[in-house]
Design a protein around this motif. Structure first.
Motif, short mmCIF file in Angstrom:
data_model
loop_
_atom_site.label_atom_id
_atom_site.label_comp_id
_atom_site.label_asym_id
_atom_site.label_seq_id
_atom_site.Cartn_x
_atom_site.Cartn_y
_atom_site.Cartn_z
N MET A 100 -1.47 6.62 6.38
CA MET A 100 -0.51 6.88 5.30
C MET A 100 -1.05 7.96 4.37
O MET A 100 -2.21 7.97 4.00
N LYS A 101 -0.17 8.87 4.00
CA LYS A 101 -0.54 9.96 3.09
C LYS A 101 0.24 9.82 1.79
O LYS A 101 1.39 9.36 1.79
N PHE A 102 -0.39 10.23 0.71
CA PHE A 102 0.20 10.08 -0.60
C PHE A 102 0.15 11.41 -1.34
O PHE A 102 -0.83 12.15 -1.23
N PRO A 103 1.19 11.70 -2.13
CA PRO A 103 1.19 12.95 -2.90
C PRO A 103 0.25 12.90 -4.09
O PRO A 103 -0.08 13.93 -4.66
N ASP A 104 -0.17 11.70 -4.48
CA ASP A 104 -1.06 11.55 -5.63
C ASP A 104 -2.37 12.29 -5.37
O ASP A 104 -3.01 12.13 -4.34
N ALA A 105 -2.80 13.07 -6.35
CA ALA A 105 -4.04 13.85 -6.21
C ALA A 105 -5.26 12.96 -6.10
O ALA A 105 -6.31 13.40 -5.63
N ASN A 106 -5.14 11.71 -6.55
CA ASN A 106 -6.28 10.80 -6.50
C ASN A 106 -6.48 10.21 -5.11
O ASN A 106 -7.49 9.57 -4.84
N GLU A 107 -5.50 10.42 -4.23
CA GLU A 107 -5.62 9.91 -2.88
C GLU A 107 -6.47 10.86 -2.06
O GLU A 107 -6.45 12.07 -2.27
N TYR B 200 0.83 -1.20 0.00
CA TYR B 200 0.00 0.00 0.00
C TYR B 200 0.86 1.25 0.00
O TYR B 200 0.56 2.23 -0.69
N ARG B 201 1.95 1.24 0.76
CA ARG B 201 2.84 2.40 0.83
C ARG B 201 3.46 2.70 -0.54
O ARG B 201 3.59 3.86 -0.95
N MET B 202 3.81 1.66 -1.28
CA MET B 202 4.49 1.84 -2.56
C MET B 202 3.54 2.17 -3.71
O MET B 202 3.89 2.95 -4.60
#
Length: 240
Positions: free
Chosen positions: A222-229, A23-25
């Motif tokens: 967990m946070k993601f830089p992807d705008a879809n997150e 999930y992190r990757m």
């Protein structure tokens, strides 16, 4: 066996660690990938039985529980639509792997082939076992998504994730165990043996599900830089 117990604890830790790493990757895509991977691997591992704590149990329960973790996490962060899509993805992965491996077993092996008897031992599912696996997965996973969505309405607080994930999994895994054991084993064993298989299978899944609760909190954070997150609820966005 003492060795099996401690090795089993490590086995669970590694399973959860790989789930988090996936999930992190890869973010949401990683959850879909994990479901496809886990549905196939669980049905390979289930062919092996081990003694532990005075009971005989099958492998596969740990990684199978992680499938519920995926759908619950998708439901929590992305909504029930994505969770249902993931269930269909896992069902297709399971069905396709069964069909392709059954067809592969029909080929006549070469004179120097050594793999055929081993593949038959692993993938030569009895029709009832294969059917039980498919029906149990289909029914229990969609039930899990539905119950989780209902619990989100009544236990919507951000810190009540443990109620949502454990509450949905407790019931859906009971249905899963009941359907699978009935289709696969009813009539094959005496009622007493069948009942022991059902109870031990469910209890082990329940223990693994409870143990996965901290993992679910960590995955959700967990946070993601992807705008879809999705944005974090701490930023003022309603988590529901």
């Amino acid at each position: 066996m003492t060795f099996n117990f401690f090795w089993g604890v490590l086995f669970v830790v590694v399973n959860f660690g790989l789930f988090l790493l996936c999930y992190r990757m890869f973010g949401k895509t990683g959850l879909y990938a994990w479901i496809g991977f886990a549905t196939v691997v669980a049905n390979i591992q289930v062919a092996k039985t081990i003694p532990m704590l005075g009971l005989t149990m099958t492998l596969g329960n740990t990684i199978y529980t992680s499938i519920y973790m995926c759908t619950d996490l998708l439901n929590e962060k992305y909504g029930s639509k994505d969770a249902r899509k993931a269930v269909w993805f896992g069902f297709f992965s399971l069905l396709a792997s069964i069909v392709m491996m059954q067809m592969a077993l029909v080929f006549k092996p070469g004179a120097e082939d050594f793999a055929q008897p081993h593949l038959e031992a692993i993938f030569g599912f009895l029709p009832r076992v294969a059917l039980g696996s498919l029906v149990a997965y289909f029914c229990s996973q969609f039930l899990d998504v539905r119950i989780y969505s209902k619990l989100k309405k009544h236990f919507s607080h951000y810190n009540q994730l443990w109620i949502r994930t454990n509450g949905s999994t407790v019931f859906s895994q009971l249905v899963d165990s009941l359907i699978f054991c009935t289709i696969a084993f009813a009539g094959e064993y005496s009622f007493g043996v069948w009942w022991q298989i059902l109870v031990t299978t469910y209890l082990f899944k329940f223990v693994i599900s409870v143990a996965s609760t901290p993992v679910m909190y960590l995955a959700r954070s967990m946070k993601f830089p992807d705008a879809n997150e999705p944005a974090s609820p701490s930023q003022g966005v309603n988590p529901n």
